[in-house]
Design a protein around this motif. Structure first.
Motif, PDB file in Angstrom:
ATOM      1  N   TYR A   1       0.842  -1.192   0.000  1.00  0.00           N
ATOM      2  CA  TYR A   1       0.000   0.000   0.000  1.00  0.00           C
ATOM      3  C   TYR A   1       0.882   1.249   0.000  1.00  0.00           C
ATOM      4  O   TYR A   1       2.067   1.200   0.357  1.00  0.00           O
TER       5      TYR A   1
ATOM      6  N   HIS B   1      -8.667   0.273  -5.938  1.00  0.00           N
ATOM      7  CA  HIS B   1      -8.585   0.354  -7.404  1.00  0.00           C
ATOM      8  C   HIS B   1      -9.412  -0.749  -8.069  1.00  0.00           C
ATOM      9  O   HIS B   1     -10.059  -1.562  -7.410  1.00  0.00           O
TER      10      HIS B   1
ATOM     11  N   ASP C   1      -3.670  -1.005 -10.413  1.00  0.00           N
ATOM     12  CA  ASP C   1      -3.182  -1.019  -9.030  1.00  0.00           C
ATOM     13  C   ASP C   1      -3.420   0.357  -8.430  1.00  0.00           C
ATOM     14  O   ASP C   1      -4.168   1.169  -8.981  1.00  0.00           O
TER      15      ASP C   1
ATOM     16  N   ASP D   1      -2.771  -2.041  -2.869  1.00  0.00           N
ATOM     17  CA  ASP D   1      -2.822  -2.896  -4.056  1.00  0.00           C
ATOM     18  C   ASP D   1      -3.518  -4.191  -3.660  1.00  0.00           C
ATOM     19  O   ASP D   1      -3.099  -4.856  -2.698  1.00  0.00           O
TER      20      ASP D   1
ATOM     21  N   HIS E   1      -2.179  -7.984  -7.692  1.00  0.00           N
ATOM     22  CA  HIS E   1      -2.012  -6.709  -8.399  1.00  0.00           C
ATOM     23  C   HIS E   1      -0.812  -5.943  -7.850  1.00  0.00           C
ATOM     24  O   HIS E   1      -0.474  -6.043  -6.667  1.00  0.00           O
ATOM     25  N   GLY E   2      -0.231  -5.116  -8.725  1.00  0.00           N
ATOM     26  CA  GLY E   2       0.760  -4.148  -8.298  1.00  0.00           C
ATOM     27  C   GLY E   2       1.899  -4.727  -7.483  1.00  0.00           C
ATOM     28  O   GLY E   2       2.497  -5.745  -7.837  1.00  0.00           O
TER      29      GLY E   2
END
Length: 253
Positions: A19, A32, A37, A61, A65-66
Motif C-alpha cells: 500500500y 482500485h 493497481d 494494491d 495486483h501491483g
C-alpha cells in the motif's frame, strides 16, 4: 509529484500486500479496479488533490495486483478474499474513524465491506451499478477471463482487440487475475438496505453501467448519485470525478 513509497502488511493468511500513503489528516482508503493497481489514483493527480483538502490518502494494491503478492494457487483466493484483505489493512493501520472509496472492482469491495460491517464515516462506490453488485455483470468478467486465458480471438483493429491489448499491457499476472475474478462474490439486494453509511454512487455519463448505478444509489438507504464525463475507462481521470469526491466528503464532515 514522486509516487509514494510502497509499504507492506500481512493479510490474514500471511500473503504480503502493498500500500501507499500520501497527505495528512482524516484517513481515506481508496481501492482500485481489476488489472490495475493503486497508481490508478495517482496518474491524474486524484489522490494528491484529495490529500490537499486535508486527507491522509491510503492506496492499497489488491492481492494479485501491483506490489502485492501474486500467488498462483487457487487456494490463495477464497471467496471474498479482497474484502478480507481490506479489513486486514484497517486492522494493520488501526483505523476506526476513516472514509472509504473505490472504483470499478474497488467499488464492489467497498459494498462488500459495508454489508460485512465496515463503518466508515462516508463511502464512495464509483464505476459500478446494482447489476454488477448483484452478480449479473457477466459481460466484462467473461471478456477478461478470455483475455487472461489467451482463449479469445478478436478482429484486428476492433474495439475488443484494443481492450484486450490494454488489459495485457497492464503487466498483471493472468493466472492470478483469473483467481481474483473467481473470488468475487455477489451481494444480495436485501443486505444493501442495512447499510447506514452515506454513500456516493458515481459513474461516467457514457459508462454502460450508468442506469444500473442509479439503481444502486436507490438501493442504499443513504445513497446519492453523481454523473461525471467519460466512459468506464476515462471517468476516473475527469477533474469532475475528483471534485465530486472532495465535495461529498467535505459536505458530510
Amino acid at each position: 509529484m514522486p509516487s509514494p513509497a510502497v509499504s507492506f502488511f500481512p493479510a490474514r493468511d500471511g500473503v504480503r500486500l502493498g500500500y501507499r500513503e500520501l497527505g495528512e489528516g482524516r484517513p481515506l482508503v481508496l481501492l482500485h479496479g481489476i488489472s490495475t493497481d493503486a497508481t490508478l489514483w495517482l496518474r491524474h493527480g486524484q489522490a494528491e488533490t484529495i490529500a490537499a483538502h486535508g486527507y491522509r490518502v491510503i492506496l492499497p494494491d489488491f492481492r494479485g495486483h501491483g506490489a502485492s503478492a501474486k500467488p498462483q494457487e487457487a487456494e490463495a483466493y477464497p471467496a471474498d478474499v479482497l474484502t478480507d484483505d481490506a479489513f486486514a489493512l484497517l486492522d494493520h493501520l488501526g483505523l476506526d474513524d476513516y472514509d472509504l472509496g473505490g472504483y470499478s472492482l474497488g467499488a464492489r469491495i467497498v459494498v462488500r465491506m459495508l454489508v460485512r460491517g465496515a463503518t466508515p464515516g462516508r463511502a464512495v462506490a464509483a464505476g459500478q451499478g446494482l447489476r454488477q453488485v448483484l452478480g449479473f455483470g457477466g459481460g466484462a468478467g467473461s471478456f477478461m477471463r478470455q483475455v487472461y486465458a489467451g482463449s479469445a480471438s478478436f478482429t484486428p483493429g476492433s474495439r475488443e482487440e484494443r481492450a484486450a491489448q490494454r488489459l495485457l499491457a497492464g503487466g498483471g499476472d493472468p493466472v492470478a487475475l483469473v483467481h481474483v475474478l473467481d473470488s468475487i462474490v455477489a451481494t444480495p439486494v436485501e443486505l444493501l438496505g442495512s447499510v447506514q453509511v452515506p454513500t456516493l454512487v458515481m459513474v461516467g455519463s457514457e459508462d454502460e453501467r450508468a442506469d444500473s448505478a442509479d439503481a444502486l444509489a436507490e438501493a442504499l438507504p443513504y445513497g446519492t448519485r453523481a454523473v461525471v464525463p467519460g466512459n468506464h475507462g476515462t471517468a476516473v481521470a475527469a477533474p469532475e470525478f475528483t471534485a465530486s469526491i472532495v465535495d461529498f466528503l467535505t459536505d458530510h464532515r
